[in-house]
Scaffold this active site. Structure first.
Site, PDB file in Angstrom:
ATOM      1  CG  ASP A 208       5.440  33.816 -18.203  1.00  0.00           C
ATOM      2  OD1 ASP A 208       5.515  33.799 -17.263  1.00  0.00           O
ATOM      3  OD2 ASP A 208       6.517  33.950 -19.141  1.00  0.00           O
TER       4      ASP A 208
ATOM      5  CE  LYS B 144      20.587  22.817 -20.787  1.00  0.00           C
ATOM      6  NZ  LYS B 144      19.938  22.393 -22.026  1.00  0.00           N
TER       7      LYS B 144
ATOM      8  CB  SER C 189      15.813  21.661 -19.560  1.00  0.00           C
ATOM      9  OG  SER C 189      16.237  21.976 -20.752  1.00  0.00           O
TER      10      SER C 189
END
Length: 427
Positions: A327, A341, A316
């Site tokens: 990224d 999640k 999460s």
């Protein structure tokens, strides 16, 4: 979509600790509680309305939500307990383990944005969607569960001798919780073994950040930071750790997110901003397709090289942070696939003192990845053998040392980044 930060949670699990903190709406419940107890159908309709307005999937996971309302409001209810049972039955039809009802005691016990003292054994618990087994995501460090040696992916098969087969996660939570200093025994299935763990429930003060200046032989000085959960004080403690380590002239960082089950959405956003000056951190998408994009705000505390440790217990908010830094090419990830999640819950107080956690959005990493049920793949995959897992489980002080293979690999990668930066600077 405007939601109070304190009510926005993205933890993957039920945390088996209790907090005395309630959200602000609780101070006005006394008058409405009597009304809802006299009219239990009002509670059912209140829950139905919240789901109808805000649930992330406008098809309600292919459920005829209008028909559900007619069915459950058409039944007689003699008391609140019958209404609670009906609410849980309604929500089960959504087939969403993260949208759940909490009776008043469960709601009081739920950890939302704690920053103080907790009571319990310190397990993050989830229910396997396919087998319905109760699975440990991770124990919280320095809690009875952690000290007893319970590990991520352990399956709880008995609670004080009572089988958990077919048991709802909320019922398991209530059995595991209890008074401070009381005894509890959990029977765990780990691989082919069945193991009994006896623990004493405790009052626990949680500090989510631990850090240390490291000078390993032949290595440049680095800062090791372990973040165990994204609680309300996580960002403040992270800021202190980064600033203190930089003042000691470290040349890079290892950030350990292993077995971190998540927590508050905005804690992960605040912490991401400490590591990156610009770029998208996370996007949230609700049922209308609205994208709320959070970006770094040019307030990074450091630009030193960074390697992040992750595993199957990193869930999460951990995935938001690690996905953002991966990224944006700010950090390399080492370890194993994360939990997967990618959903956001809002926690709502209800009129009689009970509460509702409802999935209101999903989140995407900066590159647009939806990691729900998939997780994030590390840049450098390094699985621990069963022997290594057992060793680290039995020797907790070895976690984040050269006896920890994943940490050793992170250190190797970090040294390469530091050396490359030094060569570039000298050219």
């Amino acid at each position: 979509m405007v939601i109070s930060r304190s009510k926005l949670v993205i933890g993957a699990t039920t945390i088996l600790v209790a907090t005395v903190t309630l959200t602000g709406a609780g101070i006005h419940w006394s008058k409405s509680q009597a009304f809802f107890q006299e009219s239990p159908k009002e509670l059912i309709d209140e829950v139905w309305q919240i789901i109808d307005r805000s649930y992330v999937d406008a098809t309600f996971n292919q459920v005829d939500w209008q028909a559900v309302r007619l069915e459950y409001l058409g039944k007689p209810y003699g008391n609140q307990e019958e209404a609670y049972t009906a609410v849980r039955e309604m929500l089960e039809q959504l087939d969403d383990p993260y949208t759940r009802f909490m009776d008043p005691q469960e709601f009081k016990d739920m950890q939302i944005d704690t920053s103080g003292e907790l009571t319990g054994v310190g397990i993050q618990l989830s229910q396997d969607e396919e087998t319905d087994e109760l699975v440990v995501v991770s124990p919280i460090e320095d809690t009875p569960a952690f000290e007893a040696g319970i590990l991520s992916k352990d399956v709880i098969i008995k609670i004080d001798g009572q089988s958990t087969e077919g048991m709802d996660v909320n019922d398991a939570v209530q059995l595991i919780r209890g008074p401070v200093n009381s005894q509890i025994t959990l029977t765990i299935r780990r691989g082919e073994e069945e193991l009994d763990f006896s623990m004493v429930r405790a009052r626990i003060e949680i500090h989510p950040v631990r850090y240390e200046y490291r000078t390993e032989a032949g290595q440049p000085p680095i800062g090791y930071i372990r973040l165990t959960q994204f609680s309300a004080n996580a960002a403040e403690e992270m800021r202190e750790a980064i600033n203190d380590l930089q003042s000691q002239q470290v040349e890079g960082f290892v950030l350990d997110l292993r077995s971190n089950p998540g927590g508050l959405l905005y804690a992960s956003i605040d912490i991401a901003s400490m590591w990156m000056d610009s770029g998208t951190i996370v996007s949230t998408v609700d049922r209308k397709g609205i994208v709320d994009e959070e970006k770094a705000n040019n307030r990074a505390l450091t630009d030193l090289p960074l390697v992040i440790l992750v595993d199957g217990g990193s869930a999460s908010a951990s995935e938001i942070l690690s996905g953002a830094l991966q990224d944006n090419h700010r950090a390399e990830l080492v370890g194993t696939q994360t939990f997967g999640k990618g959903l956001v819950q809002s926690v709502r107080p209800l009129g009689d003192g009970s509460g509702l956690a409802v999935t209101i959005a999903k989140y995407l990493t900066p590159s647009g990845r939806d990691i729900n049920k998939e997780g994030i793949a590390p840049d450098e995959v390094l699985e621990l053998s069963e022997e290594q897992r057992e060793f680290l489980g039995e020797n907790r002080d070895a976690i984040g040392t050269l006896e920890d293979p994943q940490y050793s690999k992170a250190l190797e990668i970090l040294k390469g980044q530091i050396d490359q930066g030094s060569r570039a600077a000298s050219q």
